[in-house]
Design an enzyme around this catalytic site. Structure first.
Site, PDB file in Angstrom:
ATOM      1  N   LYS A 126       0.837  -1.201   0.000  1.00 48.63           N
ATOM      2  CA  LYS A 126       0.000   0.000   0.000  1.00 48.63           C
ATOM      3  C   LYS A 126       0.871   1.250   0.000  1.00 48.63           C
ATOM      4  O   LYS A 126       2.009   1.208   0.470  1.00 48.63           O
ATOM      5  CB  LYS A 126      -0.864   0.012   1.267  1.00 48.63           C
ATOM      6  CG  LYS A 126      -2.045  -0.945   1.257  1.00 48.63           C
ATOM      7  CD  LYS A 126      -2.870  -0.783   2.516  1.00 48.63           C
ATOM      8  CE  LYS A 126      -4.034  -1.746   2.554  1.00 48.63           C
ATOM      9  NZ  LYS A 126      -5.015  -1.541   1.471  1.00 48.63           N
ATOM     10  N   ARG A 181     -10.363 -11.426   1.807  1.00 39.66           N
ATOM     11  CA  ARG A 181     -11.228 -12.468   1.244  1.00 39.66           C
ATOM     12  C   ARG A 181     -10.542 -13.837   1.308  1.00 39.66           C
ATOM     13  O   ARG A 181     -11.218 -14.869   1.369  1.00 39.66           O
ATOM     14  CB  ARG A 181     -11.641 -12.092  -0.182  1.00 39.66           C
ATOM     15  CG  ARG A 181     -10.491 -11.976  -1.145  1.00 39.66           C
ATOM     16  CD  ARG A 181     -10.877 -11.209  -2.404  1.00 39.66           C
ATOM     17  NE  ARG A 181     -10.925  -9.751  -2.186  1.00 39.66           N
ATOM     18  CZ  ARG A 181     -11.268  -8.868  -3.116  1.00 39.66           C
ATOM     19  NH1 ARG A 181     -11.605  -9.282  -4.323  1.00 39.66           N
ATOM     20  NH2 ARG A 181     -11.277  -7.576  -2.849  1.00 39.66           N
TER      21      ARG A 181
HETATM   22  N1  BES Z   1      -8.237  -3.658   4.180  1.00 37.24           N
HETATM   23  C1  BES Z   1      -8.352  -3.272   2.828  1.00 37.24           C
HETATM   24  C2  BES Z   1      -9.632  -2.489   2.545  1.00 37.24           C
HETATM   25  C3  BES Z   1      -9.759  -1.166   3.230  1.00 37.24           C
HETATM   26  C4  BES Z   1      -9.314  -0.010   2.629  1.00 37.24           C
HETATM   27  C5  BES Z   1     -10.346  -1.073   4.473  1.00 37.24           C
HETATM   28  C6  BES Z   1      -9.424   1.208   3.253  1.00 37.24           C
HETATM   29  C7  BES Z   1     -10.485   0.151   5.098  1.00 37.24           C
HETATM   30  C8  BES Z   1     -10.029   1.288   4.494  1.00 37.24           C
HETATM   31  C9  BES Z   1      -8.341  -4.513   1.935  1.00 37.24           C
HETATM   32  O1  BES Z   1      -7.563  -5.551   2.397  1.00 37.24           O
HETATM   33  C10 BES Z   1      -7.788  -4.077   0.624  1.00 37.24           C
HETATM   34  O2  BES Z   1      -6.662  -3.693   0.579  1.00 37.24           O
HETATM   35  N2  BES Z   1      -8.602  -4.182  -0.425  1.00 37.24           N
HETATM   36  C11 BES Z   1      -8.185  -3.808  -1.728  1.00 37.24           C
HETATM   37  C12 BES Z   1      -8.699  -4.848  -2.690  1.00 37.24           C
HETATM   38  C13 BES Z   1      -8.165  -4.700  -4.083  1.00 37.24           C
HETATM   39  C14 BES Z   1      -6.675  -4.964  -4.109  1.00 37.24           C
HETATM   40  C15 BES Z   1      -8.906  -5.659  -4.974  1.00 37.24           C
HETATM   41  C16 BES Z   1      -8.760  -2.436  -2.041  1.00 37.24           C
HETATM   42  O3  BES Z   1      -9.882  -2.158  -1.649  1.00 37.24           O
HETATM   43  O4  BES Z   1      -8.050  -1.640  -2.637  1.00 37.24           O
HETATM   44 MN    MN Z   2      -5.565  -5.364   1.838  1.00 41.67          MN
END
Ligand code: BES
Ligand code: MN
Ligand code: ZN
Length: 501
Positions: A279, A353
């Site tokens: 990230k 997931r």
């Molecule tokens: N934990 C994150 C989602 C999230 C983002 C929660 C901001 C709270 C605040 C999750 O694990 C994630 O990173 N999801 C990705 C999925 C994508 C790579 C398909 C996302 O939402 O960018």
């Molecule tokens: Mn994530």
């Protein structure tokens, strides 16, 4: 803080502060007129001068100057009479508590008179008021040294009863609120704990400690046990971290032995760096909240046990840390999940997931009546709904409907997104049974479509709480940080299922 009940009439009461609720532009009821006369019409003056209009979230603190009766009056607005609900009352109580804290008034009385909610019992009104106050009083201050902590907790709130027969009802409402808020506060504490402290093991130990104190059965599956059973998806996420994963299982029995349980599953990523699909640095600190679903599930178990709800519950929390390292999974890796289905990992940041896939498979062994999972699953959910509602999707419209209703009652709102089978085409893989990302369009839905592949054998609802688990600025009743979102919602749902309300 102590919340007590006392029978007295408002006007003659000696207290540092009397909290009164008032709606927008309504004539004063009898008791207020008397009180107002006693303090030289200060309340009327504030209303005539429009310093207090009764609007939602509005408060006004008045010094009475009277030698007897309350030293101060705190007016708290309920908004338009037609819109007053238990949720509004709870928020008005939160706004009042916030004002008391800001002014360092640690003791006060609250009058539950003059609250025009039809169809609500005095127990429910007392519950709403007590919840509002307890939720607003919460702070996470264990890392603040005494002199840098500006927060003084409230000491004592007395709820006034107008007659002897309402005392028991008010007490019942306060007891309920205290049980529920213990769950919310635990959930907030868990979310607010920093990532260095909060390993999967820490989360497991907190859950076990809570369980032992509350007659909840707890057991843990460690890495070796999960390897033996074949938790390939969960272990894939965990393999980048030096901190070992745990599957936390809690069982609460409030109903007859053998009655099928309701199952709660909570995403427990104790820190989400994204893994190799790292990230950006900006706001990555917030990813300590990626176990918000787990926190809500653990908090709900505590509240359910304190309330002695006549239901059987099982909670499953997959707890892992998502880290990039030489041992981490790579984009393109293929994992074999507990269900036997293979998963192509296109993005290691879509880790929630993966761990939920195995948890949702494992929960089948409990033959649950329903399964509800909660997860801070997708950034896309924040794009869709912002910070006003969690998304709900699933394979059982009746369950979804009941949860939507609980959301309306509790003020922890849900909004349904469709889960049409066409969306599953976005997660078809050429190399495995399914892939873990579905591209940018409908990100919340394709994440749920992924989960559905592991939850097809029971009635299931999925709550994406990504926009709700963390409060960035702080608002009425919700200080900055973890919110504990979902505990009040789930308890409301469970109480209705159990026929308690
Ligand atoms: N934990 C994150 C989602 C999230 C983002 C929660 C901001 C709270 C605040 C999750 O694990 C994630 O990173 N999801 C990705 C999925 C994508 C790579 C398909 C996302 O939402 O960018
Ligand atoms: Mn994530
Ligand atoms: Zn995540």
């Amino acid at each position: 803080m102590k919340i007590l009940i006392k029978k007295t009439t408002s006007a003659s009461l000696k207290t540092p502060c009397l909290v009164l609720f008032a709606t927008e532009g309504r004539a004063k009821p009898q008791f207020l007129t008397q009180l107002d006369e006693h303090i030289g019409s200060l309340i009327s003056a504030a209303q005539h001068s429009r310093e207090f209009n009764g609007r939602a979230d509005e408060t006004l603190l008045i010094h009475t100057g009277a030698s007897s009766g309350p030293a101060r009056i705190l007016l708290a607005g309920l908004g338009k009479q037609a819109n007053v609900s238990l949720d509004r009352l709870r928020q008005a109580a939160s706004a009042a508590a916030a004002m008391l804290k800001q002014k360092n008034i640690t003791r006060a009385c609250v009058s539950p008179e003059n609250i025009p909610i039809r169809k609500a019992s005095s127990a429910q009104q007392a519950q709403a008021i007590a919840e509002g106050i307890l939720l607003a009083d919460y702070r996470y201050n264990r890392y603040l040294s005494a002199d840098s902590d500006k927060n003084k907790p409230l000491e004592q709130i007395i709820l006034l009863a107008t007659d002897t027969k309402s005392i028991a009802l008010l007490q019942q409402g306060v007891d309920t609120a205290e049980a529920i808020c213990a769950g919310v506060h635990l959930a907030r504490d868990l979310v607010n704990a920093p990532g260095n402290l909060k390993s999967p093991e820490f989360l497991a130990m907190q859950a076990v400690a809570m369980a032992e104190k509350n007659r909840i059965k707890a057991h843990l599956l460690d890495r070796t046990r999960m390897q033996d059973l074949g938790f390939g998806a969960l272990l894939g996420v965990a393999q980048g971290s030096t901190r070992p994963p745990y599957l936390i299982v809690l069982e609460y029995q409030g109903d007859a032995t053998g009655t099928a349980p309701l199952a709660l599953v909570g995403k427990g990523v104790t820190f989400d760096t994204g893994g190799i699909s790292l990230k950006p640095a900006d706001k990555m600190d917030e990813m300590k909240m990626d176990m918000g679903g787990a926190a809500t599930v653990i908090g709900t178990m505590l509240a359910a046990a304190r309330l002695k709800l006549p239901v059987n519950l099982v909670a499953i929390v997959p707890a892992v840390e998502n880290m990039p390292s030489g041992t981490a999974i790579r984009p393109g890796d293929i994992l074999t999940s507990l269900s036997g289905k293979t998963i192509e990992v296109l993005n290691t940041d879509a880790e929630g997931r993966l761990i939920l896939a195995d948890a949702l498979t494992y929960v089948k062994r409990y033959n649950p009546k329903v399964v509800i999972d909660l997860a801070t699953l997708t950034g896309a959910c924040i794009i869709a709904l912002g910070n006003q509602a969690a998304a709900i999707l699933g394979n059982d419209d009746k369950l979804i409907d009941r949860l939507l209703k609980a959301g309306q009652r509790s003020g922890e709102r849900l909004w349904q997104l469709p889960l049409w089978e066409e969306y599953a085409s976005q997660i078809k893989s050429d190399f495995a049974d399914v892939k873990n990302t579905g591209g940018r369009p409908a990100g919340t839905i394709t994440a749920a479509a992924f989960l559905q592949k592991f939850a097809d054998q029971y009635n299931w609802a999925h709550l994406d709480i990504a926009g709700m688990a963390w409060e960035d600025k702080g608002k009425t009743g919700t200080p900055r940080g973890g919110t504990g979102f979902g505990v009040r919602l789930l308890i409301d749902y469970l109480r209705h299922e159990a026929g308690v309300v």
